[in-house]
Design a protein around this motif. Structure first.
Motif, PDB file in Angstrom:
ATOM      1  N   MET A 166       0.846  -1.196   0.000  1.00 13.06           N
ATOM      2  CA  MET A 166       0.000   0.000   0.000  1.00 13.06           C
ATOM      3  C   MET A 166       0.883   1.248   0.000  1.00 13.06           C
ATOM      4  O   MET A 166       1.843   1.352   0.746  1.00 13.06           O
ATOM      5  N   SER A 167       0.541   2.186  -0.853  1.00 12.94           N
ATOM      6  CA  SER A 167       1.314   3.426  -0.936  1.00 12.94           C
ATOM      7  C   SER A 167       0.988   4.346   0.232  1.00 12.94           C
ATOM      8  O   SER A 167      -0.164   4.536   0.594  1.00 12.94           O
ATOM      9  N   ASP A 168       2.037   4.905   0.849  1.00 14.01           N
ATOM     10  CA  ASP A 168       1.835   5.901   1.889  1.00 14.01           C
ATOM     11  C   ASP A 168       1.867   7.311   1.324  1.00 14.01           C
ATOM     12  O   ASP A 168       1.665   8.277   2.051  1.00 14.01           O
ATOM     13  N   GLU A 169       2.125   7.423   0.036  1.00 16.65           N
ATOM     14  CA  GLU A 169       2.412   8.736  -0.543  1.00 16.65           C
ATOM     15  C   GLU A 169       1.198   9.392  -1.189  1.00 16.65           C
ATOM     16  O   GLU A 169       1.117  10.600  -1.238  1.00 16.65           O
ATOM     17  N   LEU A 170       0.293   8.591  -1.754  1.00 20.62           N
ATOM     18  CA  LEU A 170      -0.790   9.176  -2.541  1.00 20.62           C
ATOM     19  C   LEU A 170      -1.940   9.584  -1.621  1.00 20.62           C
ATOM     20  O   LEU A 170      -2.709   8.745  -1.151  1.00 20.62           O
ATOM     21  N   LEU A 171      -2.049  10.876  -1.382  1.00 21.32           N
ATOM     22  CA  LEU A 171      -3.128  11.423  -0.570  1.00 21.32           C
ATOM     23  C   LEU A 171      -3.962  12.370  -1.414  1.00 21.32           C
ATOM     24  O   LEU A 171      -3.469  12.991  -2.353  1.00 21.32           O
ATOM     25  N   THR A 172      -5.233  12.472  -1.068  1.00 22.64           N
ATOM     26  CA  THR A 172      -6.075  13.482  -1.695  1.00 22.64           C
ATOM     27  C   THR A 172      -5.833  14.832  -1.002  1.00 22.64           C
ATOM     28  O   THR A 172      -5.266  14.890   0.097  1.00 22.64           O
ATOM     29  N   ARG A 173      -6.290  15.895  -1.622  1.00 19.02           N
ATOM     30  CA  ARG A 173      -6.142  17.226  -1.003  1.00 19.02           C
ATOM     31  C   ARG A 173      -6.901  17.284   0.322  1.00 19.02           C
ATOM     32  O   ARG A 173      -6.488  17.972   1.254  1.00 19.02           O
ATOM     33  N   TRP A 174      -8.017  16.536   0.417  1.00 15.90           N
ATOM     34  CA  TRP A 174      -8.809  16.534   1.648  1.00 15.90           C
ATOM     35  C   TRP A 174      -8.107  15.713   2.732  1.00 15.90           C
ATOM     36  O   TRP A 174      -8.171  16.059   3.899  1.00 15.90           O
TER      37      TRP A 174
END
Length: 578
Positions: free
Chosen positions: A1-9
């Motif tokens: 699982m990626s820890d890097e890809l976050l949404t702006r929210w």
């Protein structure tokens, strides 16, 4: 699982104010204690004396936004703990305090000060507990234990061995936890059934607690009262409306309703619309909206987020997705193998987007030759042969039907919900013709797509096709509405906005220009010309990328629209009835 890809929210998330909005828009009461936020958690066989750390509820422990990032495995137990303090004056004298869980995946037990208050099984539906006595002192320690062994229960597209079209399994609390205080006699729920042809709405007030009383009902529009009525609880009453304004995607007008029962008062809303099936002027069977043929141009929506998994990182995130769909010229979303928080449906109602609602699949492991082979070669099997479809367990089948009934009641008042979809691509399918009849009897106001994709049993209102690797051709008519309920799946990788290294799509493109040309050509050559020959609904795959799947119009973080918005709108202008 990626820890890097976050949404702006997700990046802006405040753990002290997580999804604070009132969670039940069609039954609003002036009593609300949000219990989202920081809880303690532990993975242990028995309730531990010392917990492992903090978890941000309602994000599952597998979701980055939870702060845990650990998979709950079969056989393990996840424990939650927090103190519940009722605000001064929160409890109503002589009334009750109710504790609500929007959804907990999959089996849970709830304790207050060490005493079990209740339990629930099933990961997609809300439940509530009466905790009046436990909170008589205004404070108690709330503990929730969760197991998620998956098994034959409803699981959607979760898979421990994720990959391709199957996504990260999640567990535990994944929708809002909240409490409310109600009088001794209170409105438990409302049934709001619009009768567009009769210019009336039928209201049924379902009472809870002691003493039924008489309910007083007021319908208004834009703050102006239009009609009043009284009703005994459990008895439907017709409320006539003057100069009815119909709800549609083009004019999503909503009426307000207020109900008083004794000392209790709730508010909600409804829309005046009708769904059905009937012939157009050439005799072609079509989906009807408000008595007229209406083309459903939709997108497949999985409801997954890179940082919240099943849980949207914010109310604004849901609004963003749906407003984007609307702005691109689509008129419908197919909610795929998931039941969303009620606020998601509220936004569809008010924005004006039709909803096709999938039920959540379950059953034993699926056989590839049943659920995958038909992608390439047409195959229709009799779904009364239960073991073929992973449905050999009678208890699992009964549980699916029980959850079907609960889902219909949960979403019955949703204005935008037009079509029920009980089964998809043979995943845990069984007795689909009978199930379609059960759905139609439970809710005759909506249409039924009994077997989306393949293994058509000749039932329901729609002939429902999925076409990915071959050219779409209009089949011979069989008296049902023709719908292309999955197609496209064109993939494009946008670096900096992907979840991982793996890549899945039904057809891959190197850049936006070639993707746009192919998207335009597909609709110009195959989809739009089929409408005059009976095609009545389309569901393009899909709204956003999801993990390995890179076939969304939006990237998984919702930051990049892969095609020019004007191009998509121009294509969708052709997806209308002649």
């Amino acid at each position: 699982m990626s820890d890097e890809l976050l949404t702006r929210w997700g990046r802006a998330l405040d753990p002290e104010a997580v999804l604070p909005e009132y969670p039940r828009p069609q039954l609003v009461r002036d009593s609300y204690l949000n219990l989202n936020g920081r809880w303690e958690y532990a993975f242990a066989d028995h309730e531990p004396e010392r917990y492992d750390g903090e978890i941000v509820v309602p994000f599952s422990p597998e979701a980055p936004l939870s702060g845990v990032r650990r998979q709950l495995q079969p056989g393990e137990t996840l424990w939650y703990r927090r103190v519940v303090r009722l605000p001064e004056g929160f409890a109503v004298p002589g009334g009750r305090v109710l504790l609500h869980f929007g959804a907990v995946d999959q089996e849970c037990r709830v304790f207050l000060d060490g005493v079990e208050a209740g339990a629930h099984e099933g990961g997609y539906l809300p439940f509530r507990l009466d905790v009046t006595e436990a909170l008589a002192a205004g404070e108690a320690t709330l503990v929730v234990s969760v197991r998620d062994d998956t098994g034959i229960g409803s699981r959607g597209k979760q898979k421990l061995a994720r990959g391709g079209i199957w996504y990260t399994a999640q567990s535990g609390i994944w929708q809002t936890v909240w409490a409310e205080a109600v009088p001794a006699a209170y409105v438990e729920r409302l049934t709001l059934a619009p009768d567009l042809a009769g210019s009336a709405v039928e209201v049924t007030v379902h009472a809870g607690g002691a003493g039924p009383g008489t309910a007083r009902i007021e319908v208004s529009a834009d703050g102006v009262p239009l009609a009043r009525a009284e009703a005994e609880p459990g008895v439907p009453v017709r409320v006539a409306l003057p100069d009815v304004r119909a709800w549609s995607p083009e004019d999503p007008f909503l009426y307000d309703v207020a109900v008083e029962l004794g000392d209790d008062r709730v508010t909600g809303y409804f829309g005046m619309r009708s769904f059905g099936v009937g012939p157009d002027r050439d005799g072609m069977p079509r989906l009807l909206l408000n008595g007229e043929p209406y083309f459903h141009a939709g997108l497949l929506d999985q409801g997954y987020w890179p940082d919240g998994l099943y849980t949207p990182p914010a109310d604004e995130a849901m609004i963003h997705d749906l407003a984007m769909v609307k702005s691109l010229g689509f008129t419908m979303v197919r909610k795929h193998i998931k039941i969303e928080p009620l606020r998601w449906y509220h936004h569809c109602d008010r924005l004006g987007l039709l909803v096709w609602q999938d039920l959540v699949n379950g059953g034993e492991p699926y056989r590839p030759w049943v659920v995958t082979a038909p992608v390439l070669a047409p195959l229709t099997l009799d779904d009364r042969r239960h073991r073929r479809f992973g449905r050999g367990d009678a208890a699992g089948r009964a549980r699916f039907e029980a959850e079907l009934r609960e889902t219909v009641e949960l979403l019955r008042n949703v204005v935008s919900l037009a079509v029920w979809v009980p089964f998809n691509e043979g995943w845990g399918q069984f007795d689909a013709a009978r199930i379609a009849g059960e759905l139609a009897a439970l809710d005759p106001s909506r249409s039924v797509d009994h077997a989306s994709g393949w293994h058509d049993q000749g039932a329901g209102d729609l002939r429902s096709l999925h076409v990915y690797f071959r050219r779409f051709r209009v089949p011979r008519p069989d008296g049902r509405v023709l719908a292309l309920t999955e197609y496209g799946g064109y993939g494009l990788r946008v670096e900096g906005h992907v979840w991982g290294a793996a890549e899945f799509g039904y057809k891959r493109f190197a850049d936006a220009a070639t993707l746009g040309a192919a998207f335009t050509r597909l609709h110009a050559e195959q989809i739009a010309p089929a409408i005059a020959r009976g095609l009545s609904a389309t569901v393009y795959t899909q709204l956003s990328d999801v993990e390995d799947e890179l076939n969304g119009l939006l990237t998984y973080d919702r930051e990049v629209l892969k095609l020019d918005a004007a191009l998509i709108r121009s294509v969708n202008t052709r997806l209308r009835l002649p």
